[in-house]
Enzyme design. Structure first.
Site, PDB file in Angstrom:
ATOM      1  N   LEU A 133      51.733  37.376  31.324  1.00 46.40           N
ATOM      2  CA  LEU A 133      52.691  36.680  30.475  1.00 46.40           C
ATOM      3  C   LEU A 133      53.040  37.439  29.211  1.00 46.40           C
ATOM      4  CD1 LEU A 133      51.461  32.989  30.698  1.00 46.40           C
ATOM      5  CD2 LEU A 133      52.944  34.282  32.215  1.00 46.40           C
ATOM      6  N   GLY A 134      52.302  38.479  28.875  1.00 49.79           N
ATOM      7  CA  GLY A 134      52.633  39.222  27.675  1.00 49.79           C
ATOM      8  C   GLY A 134      51.719  40.398  27.478  1.00 49.79           C
TER       9      GLY A 134
ATOM     10  N   HIS B 154      48.302  35.493  20.267  1.00 50.39           N
ATOM     11  CA  HIS B 154      47.301  36.396  20.849  1.00 50.39           C
ATOM     12  C   HIS B 154      47.812  37.835  20.866  1.00 50.39           C
ATOM     13  CE1 HIS B 154      43.952  36.950  23.906  1.00 50.39           C
ATOM     14  NE2 HIS B 154      44.670  38.030  24.116  1.00 50.39           N
ATOM     15  N   GLU B 155      49.061  38.016  21.318  1.00 46.21           N
ATOM     16  CA  GLU B 155      49.611  39.369  21.454  1.00 46.21           C
ATOM     17  C   GLU B 155      49.830  40.029  20.101  1.00 46.21           C
ATOM     18  OE1 GLU B 155      49.501  40.665  24.203  1.00 46.21           O
ATOM     19  OE2 GLU B 155      49.250  38.861  25.412  1.00 46.21           O
TER      20      GLU B 155
ATOM     21  N   HIS C 123      46.752  41.573  18.858  1.00 43.75           N
ATOM     22  CA  HIS C 123      46.537  42.941  19.344  1.00 43.75           C
ATOM     23  C   HIS C 123      47.398  43.937  18.581  1.00 43.75           C
ATOM     24  CE1 HIS C 123      43.859  41.972  22.558  1.00 43.75           C
ATOM     25  NE2 HIS C 123      44.718  41.174  23.160  1.00 43.75           N
TER      26      HIS C 123
ATOM     27  N   HIS D   8      39.739  41.749  22.192  1.00 42.00           N
ATOM     28  CA  HIS D   8      39.200  40.482  22.672  1.00 42.00           C
ATOM     29  C   HIS D   8      37.847  40.215  22.044  1.00 42.00           C
ATOM     30  CE1 HIS D   8      41.407  42.023  26.422  1.00 42.00           C
ATOM     31  NE2 HIS D   8      42.214  41.210  25.774  1.00 42.00           N
TER      32      HIS D   8
ATOM     33  N   THR E  16      32.411  37.112  15.062  1.00 41.95           N
ATOM     34  CA  THR E  16      32.806  36.577  16.373  1.00 41.95           C
ATOM     35  C   THR E  16      31.647  36.865  17.307  1.00 41.95           C
ATOM     36  OG1 THR E  16      33.924  38.637  17.005  1.00 41.95           O
ATOM     37  CG2 THR E  16      35.258  36.943  15.958  1.00 41.95           C
TER      38      THR E  16
END
Length: 700
Positions: A190-191, A233-234, A237, A243, A262
């Site tokens: 999707l991306g 999300h993209e 990056h 991630h 994280t």
């Protein structure tokens, strides 16, 4: 919907997949990261150094916040006038989501678990649509381009980015596309985004790519549960974030996430688990941070970036993207002052909800002009009533059949623009000139033929010489590589006049194999008697019922006539219709195989007029075929009796071959001159009291 990113060669890519289609969680992801690192051994060292500097320079104290970084954004919407041409409102909705997520203003931030709420960060980033383009002209930050490159917009080559690109040192480029190619694992991508720094790719591909139906949370994305977090999300990056599970529990691998707040995560998260703790070697032992935007958890349960991630983003701005957020660039791209947004001149464009209209009926037109809001509209319609209009979305009556031109001019205080679409309004005659019997053997190369239409897309019906039931060619869909479930691939045949037929019947030959027992590919044939406004189902088969060659997990291709199945479909109740349109629709399961169709015939099987049976009981043959100056028709009669040879062109007009003749039993032949016949495809019919047979002949 679950998030998944693929790092391909020098590009980090993001993908998302439904659980039903998921074949891997992060194996392919790790493979691509590893491959990128092998191609550029310095990448891992650069990433580690950047993370070290980020920690050193981090400002974790919420009381000492820095300056908001303003990022100029341009959306390049690549479309084919389909739903992928998303509205400005949907893009603005996505901009809202980006700013809320990166500014920690999202309404669902209260769902961050208390164990992580202390490290949830305001990333001090704001996104604004550019108001000045690279040439210094007015823009609203949305650039719309009609291009078939919106389909299968993959990461290799990225030709789709060449059709519209703005300097990535000044703008965040967001390419909005219909679909993105699959990586062969069954995931639906999707991306994807490019990391900052020259080691990850050239400046000309720097930016983010996203599927239109996952951009924002309204419009075409309203049915998704990602809630606009695909682009969040993209862009993460694009700002240097990996991630949360990059490096798994032990921090191993060529490239690792390396952020202390994280917690380590062994694999990508599916769904919205609240108690998942996939790594227990951290101290203190914390659960997986599944609410982090950089995991693959569902968008509806993502709600935070961490302070450590913000530190990396800060360092990215210091090292790679400082010019982009500078005041100089803010002024150059028009995002510095938001109080006086300019009014751009409009760019004219329009569509119609239905491409066809019956003669004597009305067609509605819809303005989709962009770039600037029009104040006035000037429409003109060739052979339309009325011939002009000044309303935004007019309805026009057409009494003249044929393809008609339409022009729209849009005007506002800044300027004007016009567009003419020469063959736009397809007015279908009240009585079609195409009569039955009709036969199409796909022998003519200029496909699609006059009056036919195809759906656009990465996969479509194509004339091929790879396989055929009879003659030199057939139609097929190369569905073996299609990973889009529900992708509907259709072709429509020009209208037919079926009047005065007792029982019009459709005949065609197909060849199809399932890829696996799970394949549910479907073929549907529908008919419209109101010029495409409504459709009635004639034929509908799927899975095992459709496949005639069982299961074949390779790229299927029939090898002989024995690999084909004849289908006969009664067109009940259509014997009094003057303009029936047929539509063949192939619906892909996303994990299926190819389908082939040949020898499409329409006739009247009840009274013999227009009859097109496939059983050749008289050994009827035509040679040579194709023919130049003449051809010979040969056949055999079991018993003496009357036999008539008839010949029809593609429009159903009969060529006179003589009167019925009484023949003795046995073999017979007749030679027919083509001297006075136009080039094309013809149907030869042998009619006897014992039955009817037919063959096609191509005259060159």
């Amino acid at each position: 919907m679950n998030y998944r990113i693929l790092t391909a060669l020098l590009m980090l890519t993001g993908g998302f997949a439904t659980q039903a289609q998921m074949k891997h969680r992060c194996g392919t992801d790790d493979l691509y990261v590893e491959r990128a690192a092998k191609q550029n051994p310095n990448l891992a060292k650069e990433v580690e150094q950047l993370q070290t500097e980020a920690v050193k320079n981090a400002k974790y104290n919420a009381g000492t916040r820095g300056t908001i970084r303003i990022i100029p954004v341009v959306f390049h919407v690549l479309h084919e006038y389909g739903p992928e041409n998303i509205s400005r409102d949907q893009i603005l909705d996505q901009m809202r989501i980006l700013n809320e997520d990166f500014g920690r203003k999202n309404a669902d931030k209260s769902k961050t678990r208390s164990i992580f709420s202390g490290v949830a960060a305001d990333c001090e980033v704001e996104f604004r649509l550019a108001t000045i383009d690279p040439s210094g002209n007015c823009t609203d930050g949305i650039n719309r381009i009609v291009s078939n490159l919106t389909n299968d917009a993959d990461q290799d080559g990225q030709d789709f980015k060449k059709v519209s690109y703005w300097d990535s040192k000044k703008y965040l480029n967001v390419w909005v596309v219909k679909s993105i190619s699959d990586d062969g694992t069954g995931w639906i991508t999707l991306g994807y985004a490019q990391f900052p720094g020259s080691g990850w790719g050239p400046a000309s591909t720097d930016g983010v790519t996203c599927r239109a139906d996952y951009l924002g949370s309204i419009g075409t994305a309203a049915i998704q549960d990602s809630k606009g977090r695909v682009l969040t999300h993209e862009v993460g990056h694009w700002l240097g974030l990996f991630h949360t599970f990059q490096g798994s529990c032990t921090g191993s691998g060529p490239i690792v996430e390396g952020i202390s707040d994280t917690p380590p995560c062994s694999t990508a998260t599916n769904g919205c688990p609240s108690s998942r703790n996939s790594c227990t070697n951290d101290f203190p032992d914390l659960p997986d941070q599944t609410e982090n935007y950089m995991d693959y958890s569902d968008g509806v349960c993502q709600n935070m970036f961490s302070e450590g991630q913000k530190a990396v983003i800060d360092q990215i701005f210091n090292v790679y993207r400082s010019k982009l957020v500078s005041v100089t660039n803010q002024k150059a791209t028009g995002v510095f002052d938001t109080t006086n947004k300019p009014l751009c001149a409009p760019i004219a464009d329009f569509i119609s909800d239905f491409p066809n209209v019956c003669q004597g009926s009305s067609m509605g037109f819809k303005d989709i002009s962009w770039h600037g809001k029009p104040a006035t509209y000037e429409w003109s319609f060739v052979n339309g009533t009325p011939a002009t209009s000044s309303v935004k979305n007019p309805s026009i009556t057409y009494n003249t059949a044929g393809l008609q031109a339409v022009t729209l001019k849009v005007i506002n205080a800044t300027g004007s623009n016009s567009i003419t679409k020469t063959f736009f309004a397809n007015v279908i005659p009240a009585v079609s000139s195409i009569k039955i019997p009709f036969t199409e053997g796909l022998e003519t190369a200029n496909f699609p033929y006059s009056g036919w239409s195809l759906t656009n897309g990465a996969f479509k019906w194509t004339r091929t010489n790879l396989a055929t039931y009879a003659g030199a060619a057939s139609l097929y869909v190369f569905n073996y590589n299609n990973t889009e479930p529900g992708d509907t691939i259709s072709f429509m045949i020009a209208p037919f006049d079926l009047m005065n037929t007792t029982q019009p019947t459709l005949e065609f030959y197909l060849s199809h194999a399932q890829r696996s027992s799970m394949s549910t590919d479907r073929l549907r044939v529908r008919v419209s008697t109101d010029c495409g406004f409504t459709w009635k189902s004639l034929y509908n088969k799927a899975s095992v019922a459709l496949a005639n060659k069982g299961i074949q997990n390779s790229n299927y291709k029939p090898s002989s006539a024995a690999d084909w199945r004849r289908e006969v479909v009664k067109m009940t109740g259509l014997g009094n219709v003057h303009n029936a349109i047929l539509k063949f629709e192939f619906i892909s399961s996303g994990e299926g195989n190819n389908i082939y169709i040949d020898n499409i015939n329409i006739g009247n099987f009840t009274n013999g007029i227009g009859n097109l049976p496939s059983e050749n009981r008289f050994n009827l043959s035509v040679f040579p075929n194709p023919a130049a100056s003449a051809f010979t028709v040969s056949y055999e009669l079991e018993k003496a009796g009357t036999a008539t040879l008839r010949m029809f062109d593609m429009a159903g007009r009969e060529v006179n071959l003589g009167e019925p003749t009484i023949f003795a039993a046995g073999s017979h032949s007749t030679t027919i001159s083509t001297a006075n016949l136009p080039k094309g495809i013809y149907l030869i019919r042998l009619e006897t009291l014992a039955g009817v047979a037919s063959q096609k002949v191509v005259i060159e």
